[in-house]
Structures are given as C-alpha cells and as structure tokens.
Design a protein around this motif. Sequence first.
Motif, PDB file in Angstrom:
ATOM      1  N   GLN A  70      46.625-121.830 -44.176  1.00  0.00           N
ATOM      2  CA  GLN A  70      46.483-120.704 -45.099  1.00  0.00           C
ATOM      3  C   GLN A  70      47.478-119.618 -44.751  1.00  0.00           C
ATOM      4  N   GLY A  71      48.087-119.047 -45.800  1.00  0.00           N
ATOM      5  CA  GLY A  71      48.995-117.924 -45.598  1.00  0.00           C
ATOM      6  C   GLY A  71      48.324-116.654 -46.074  1.00  0.00           C
ATOM      7  N   GLY A  72      48.928-115.996 -47.050  1.00  0.00           N
ATOM      8  CA  GLY A  72      48.357-114.752 -47.564  1.00  0.00           C
ATOM      9  C   GLY A  72      47.204-114.980 -48.531  1.00  0.00           C
TER      10      GLY A  72
HETATM   11  P1  FAD Z   1      48.422-119.329 -49.691  1.00  0.00           P
HETATM   12  O1  FAD Z   1      47.847-118.944 -50.979  1.00  0.00           O
HETATM   13  O2  FAD Z   1      47.717-118.910 -48.472  1.00  0.00           O
HETATM   14  O3  FAD Z   1      48.616-120.923 -49.670  1.00  0.00           O
HETATM   15  C1  FAD Z   1      49.224-121.606 -50.717  1.00  0.00           C
HETATM   16  C2  FAD Z   1      49.383-123.083 -50.340  1.00  0.00           C
HETATM   17  O4  FAD Z   1      50.297-123.215 -49.249  1.00  0.00           O
HETATM   18  C3  FAD Z   1      48.104-123.734 -49.867  1.00  0.00           C
HETATM   19  O5  FAD Z   1      48.107-125.068 -50.272  1.00  0.00           O
HETATM   20  C4  FAD Z   1      48.175-123.636 -48.357  1.00  0.00           C
HETATM   21  O6  FAD Z   1      47.457-124.676 -47.718  1.00  0.00           O
HETATM   22  C5  FAD Z   1      49.658-123.767 -48.115  1.00  0.00           C
HETATM   23  N1  FAD Z   1      50.162-123.017 -46.958  1.00  0.00           N
HETATM   24  C6  FAD Z   1      50.100-121.685 -46.731  1.00  0.00           C
HETATM   25  N2  FAD Z   1      50.745-121.375 -45.602  1.00  0.00           N
HETATM   26  C7  FAD Z   1      51.213-122.539 -45.089  1.00  0.00           C
HETATM   27  C8  FAD Z   1      51.979-122.891 -43.934  1.00  0.00           C
HETATM   28  N3  FAD Z   1      52.380-121.981 -43.056  1.00  0.00           N
HETATM   29  N4  FAD Z   1      52.286-124.202 -43.746  1.00  0.00           N
HETATM   30  C9  FAD Z   1      51.885-125.144 -44.631  1.00  0.00           C
HETATM   31  N5  FAD Z   1      51.165-124.862 -45.719  1.00  0.00           N
HETATM   32  C10 FAD Z   1      50.841-123.588 -45.949  1.00  0.00           C
HETATM   33  N6  FAD Z   1      54.125-117.815 -57.328  1.00  0.00           N
HETATM   34  C11 FAD Z   1      55.373-118.098 -57.731  1.00  0.00           C
HETATM   35  O7  FAD Z   1      55.904-119.156 -57.396  1.00  0.00           O
HETATM   36  N7  FAD Z   1      56.090-117.227 -58.514  1.00  0.00           N
HETATM   37  C12 FAD Z   1      55.572-116.034 -58.905  1.00  0.00           C
HETATM   38  O8  FAD Z   1      56.228-115.287 -59.619  1.00  0.00           O
HETATM   39  C13 FAD Z   1      54.268-115.703 -58.476  1.00  0.00           C
HETATM   40  N8  FAD Z   1      53.733-114.520 -58.804  1.00  0.00           N
HETATM   41  C14 FAD Z   1      52.492-114.206 -58.359  1.00  0.00           C
HETATM   42  C15 FAD Z   1      51.972-112.953 -58.669  1.00  0.00           C
HETATM   43  C16 FAD Z   1      50.712-112.589 -58.241  1.00  0.00           C
HETATM   44  C17 FAD Z   1      50.176-111.231 -58.587  1.00  0.00           C
HETATM   45  C18 FAD Z   1      49.943-113.511 -57.480  1.00  0.00           C
HETATM   46  C19 FAD Z   1      48.569-113.151 -56.989  1.00  0.00           C
HETATM   47  C20 FAD Z   1      50.456-114.743 -57.163  1.00  0.00           C
HETATM   48  C21 FAD Z   1      51.727-115.111 -57.602  1.00  0.00           C
HETATM   49  N9  FAD Z   1      52.287-116.354 -57.281  1.00  0.00           N
HETATM   50  C22 FAD Z   1      53.555-116.649 -57.683  1.00  0.00           C
HETATM   51  C23 FAD Z   1      51.510-117.357 -56.510  1.00  0.00           C
HETATM   52  C24 FAD Z   1      51.544-117.150 -54.974  1.00  0.00           C
HETATM   53  O9  FAD Z   1      51.799-115.835 -54.644  1.00  0.00           O
HETATM   54  C25 FAD Z   1      52.583-118.045 -54.353  1.00  0.00           C
HETATM   55  O10 FAD Z   1      52.175-119.373 -54.532  1.00  0.00           O
HETATM   56  C26 FAD Z   1      52.810-117.806 -52.847  1.00  0.00           C
HETATM   57  O11 FAD Z   1      53.973-118.524 -52.489  1.00  0.00           O
HETATM   58  C27 FAD Z   1      51.668-118.240 -51.962  1.00  0.00           C
HETATM   59  O12 FAD Z   1      51.863-117.741 -50.648  1.00  0.00           O
HETATM   60  P2  FAD Z   1      50.618-117.455 -49.687  1.00  0.00           P
HETATM   61  O13 FAD Z   1      51.125-117.066 -48.350  1.00  0.00           O
HETATM   62  O14 FAD Z   1      49.676-116.503 -50.306  1.00  0.00           O
HETATM   63  O15 FAD Z   1      49.971-118.898 -49.600  1.00  0.00           O
END
Ligand code: FAD
Length: 475
Positions: A76-78
């Motif tokens: 999990q990341g953010g």
């Molecule tokens: P998480 O939500 O924590 O995890 C996402 C996935 O990645 C899960 O499957 C998790 O198991 C896996 N994961 C997390 N960290 C790791 C790691 N270190 N190693 C292996 N796997 C891992 N996405 C876009 O592509 N483009 C956009 O324009 C966009 N806009 C957004 C706007 C808003 C307001 C929101 C809320 C979301 C948006 N997103 C967008 C979706 C999201 O922000 C992205 O998918 C982001 O890259 C997820 O990062 P995270 O750290 O929150 O991952």
Amino acid sequence: MPDNPNLIPPTVFERLKRAAGEGGWTTDLAQLEPHLVDQRKRFRGASPLLLLPDSTARVAEIVRICAESRTPVVPQGGNTGLVGGATPSVLGNEVIINLARMTRVRSIDTAAATITVEAGCVLASVQRAAEAAGYLFPLSLGAEGSCQIGGNLATNAGGLQVLRYGTARALTLGLEAVLPDGRIFSNMLGLVKDNTGYDLKQLFIGAEGTLGIITAAVLRLFPLPHRRVTALIALPAFDAALTTMARLRQASGDRMNACELMSAFALGLAVRHLPGAMTPFATPSPWTLLVEFEASEGMDLDLVVEDAIATLVGSGTVIDAILAGSAGQAQAMWRLREGIPDAQRREGGSIKHDISVPAARAGDFLQEAEAAIATAVPGARVCAFGHLGDGNLHYNISQPAGADEDGFLQKWSDVARLVHDLAVKHGGSISAEHGIGQLKREDLVRYKDPVVLDLMRTIKRTLDPHNIMNPGKVL
Ligand code: FAD
Ligand code: ZN
C-alpha cells in the motif's frame, strides 16, 4: 497453513513485528482504519497488522517471513487508488505493508538528469526535490499531495502531462523491488541504454503490487520550463477538439504539455458547484479544451499560440478562446478542470469510467455511448472529460436529476458493461490509467486477449507460486 485461514499464527505475528522494528508496525484499530478502506469507499477489508518498514532490508525480511508462512501481503502507498487495489481482503488474513516511512531521496544526478528515491516518497515531495535542484519531475495528478511514488509506479500512473512526458513507465530508468520470496530485484543503474535481455523492471510497473513491492526507483528529470502558456478554447463539436489539438501541437513545435477536454455538462457542473468559479465564456459551447504549453527562455510562445488560435477562429474550428494573463488566471482554469470530480459528487451519484480510445474513433464512441446510455438509463447525464491528448476519457455518468442515488448506483455494472463494450469495439481500453485492482478484475477476463491473460497468469505463478503478493487483485 493454519486450520483457520483467517488466523495468522502468533509466532509469525511476532516475527513480523520484530522484522518491522520499533515504530514499524501497529495493531491499533484506529490507526489501521484508514488503511482498510479505499479512496472512494467502495471497498472495505480487514487486517490485523499494518507494517511500516523503514528500509528495503526490512521489507525483504518481512516478505521472507510471509513467504515461509504463506501469509498474504497487501502493498500500500498513499491509498489514493481508485480500483480497490490497495484494500486488503475481507477475510482479515492479510498483512498490509505501507512504505510511508521510506521517504529518502537517495541522490540527484544533475549530469544524467535523474533522481533516485525510495518508494514511500509522496509524489509532491519528489516534484519539490527536483525543483530545488533546478529540474522538473513532470508526473502530476490530483492526488499528488498524498500518493506515493511506489504507488504511482505500481499503477503506471498517467495524469496531466502524459502528452509531453509519458506515463510513469516512461519516466522510470531504474527500479528496486522485493520479490514474493523476499529476494531483492535491483536494477538501479539508471542507464538509458541497456539491451542485456528482458527489461524486467517493466514487469513491476503497472503490476499493482501483484508481483512484488517496489522499494526505490531512478526517475527521469527534465529542464524546468521558463514559463507556461495556458488557454481555454470553446469548440462547436468534438472533431474540432482533435483538429485544434493537432494544429496547436504543430504550431508550438510540440510544446503542448497538456490538452484536457471538458463537455458542456462537465464544465457547467464545475462552474455551478465550485466556490468562486465563474463561467469562462458568455455562451456555453458543446466542448471546451484546456491547453497548456511550456516555453523555454527567449521563446515567445504566447504570440505563436495566439496566432494559431486566431487562425482556428477564422476557419470556424474554434468559437472563442481565452489566454491566461497571469498565473492566477491559469490556476483558475485548471481548477475548473480538476474540480469536475468534486462538482460531480455534489450532483448526486455517478458511475465512473476510465477508458481510452484511439483519437480517430473517439467521436463515434461518444455518439454511440450517449445514445446507448439514454436508452438504458433515461435521464442519466453524461459527464465526459479527460486527457484528450492521451485519448483517455473519464466518461462518467451522473444520475438523473432528483433520482434515487442508490437505485442509480445499482446499475453500475450494467452501465459499465455498455461503456466498456463500446470502448473495446472502437479499439480502446477499459482502464486507461487507474488500473484493474478489484473493481475491474472480472472485466479483464471479459475483454483481454486470452493469450495475453494466459501469459500474465504464467508470469504471476512463476514469480509468486504461493499467491501471497496482493492476491485477488488484477488476476
Ligand atoms: P495506492 O492507492 O496505495 O495503491 C495502488 C496500487 O499500487 C495497489 O494495487 C497497491 O497494492 C499498489 N502499490 C502501492 N504501493 C506499492 C509499492 N510500493 N509496490 C508495489 N505495489 C504498490 N491516477 C492516474 O493515473 N492519473 C490521474 O490523473 C489520477 N488522478 C487522481 C486524482 C485524485 C483526486 C485521486 C484520488 C486519484 C487519482 N488517480 C490518478 C489515482 C491514484 O492517485 C493513482 O493510481 C496513484 O498512482 C496511486 O498511488 P498510491 O500511492 O495512492 O497507491
Ligand atoms: Zn485522469
């Protein structure tokens, strides 16, 4: 395996805590809570243990223990993902590994224009570190204040500047990841050219945590733009958006970094619901583009863009346009685009899609999808917006005005089926940037080429024979 699959044996539990180190774990329900539910609150899971390791070595040790004891792991990341990929299963038998404590910038190489970061770095902090060194890290998206770079790579995030800089995949030169057996895969040389066999780092990018845990990366940096030129452009028809984008890219010498599309309904929602937002044009037009260009020093891009738009107005392709006269004005324009999801929420329930279609087919897709939705859910309102430059539409459907929200949301899978069928029919994808996670797992089986699916399963089985790495996601 223990008799009760929900139970992690106490000895394993203790070993995991020890491996995570002091301050590196919690079982506190209040602290666990935000990690058990996804951003859109569509998925809720359970887990007895959140692990917060502070180094790659600790991640590796934790995963080794999980592999030995067959304890499933959720990376999990953010937790800003939109498809439930980071939410543990409801069984409560998975441990969560969150890299929030791995936030070091290991190095910045100005000669190679790269930055080497740990995967727990929040995206905005990577942008800031790059800027402090005089460089641009161009990955940019609405969740940048809380998503982690590891999550961005795991989802191959797109965002607002893919048109010029590519997705997360294109920005990655090196990767370090912990494999499902606890070994460390390291390809952190950051070489642009390295043709020594399979490019294995690509396996982990976009794998949504199903093949390993990304712990660090070497990322590409770019020169900081000297200034940006931002404009809103009112258009009479969808085809005009494609023509306008093509002409402006050409005229600017491909300096366009963003080309965002908004339907009249989408823009109207932003104007109605965002505090202080104003209608940009006196008369609403069917479509509006938000375009942005990056100029280097000494380049009069304002003039070039203005001239090109004037020509498009002259030919009737463009109805009207406004160039931002200040950074504040540009920000207000971006707020209209970025505020659409929020504004849509205030309009009741919405069924969301994240599709891509080839530019040449997008017009047909839009027409057919609108007609199909009007038949399936009379009164439903299409809220189309997105990254036109990448052929990526957030083709969302708002409930009919005044309708029952829950009743409307129950139609989610029927409506999604209809939209996805049409996207695929027109040569597109059912997930342009948000991934598969849990939300689209069944859809993947329906739409993906069986040979590709078979290869994906073979890779998964080879790297993760005991299926402990984010089970139940993607495949
Ligand atoms: P998480 O939500 O924590 O995890 C996402 C996935 O990645 C899960 O499957 C998790 O198991 C896996 N994961 C997390 N960290 C790791 C790691 N270190 N190693 C292996 N796997 C891992 N996405 C876009 O592509 N483009 C956009 O324009 C966009 N806009 C957004 C706007 C808003 C307001 C929101 C809320 C979301 C948006 N997103 C967008 C979706 C999201 O922000 C992205 O998918 C982001 O890259 C997820 O990062 P995270 O750290 O929150 O991952
Ligand atoms: Zn998007």
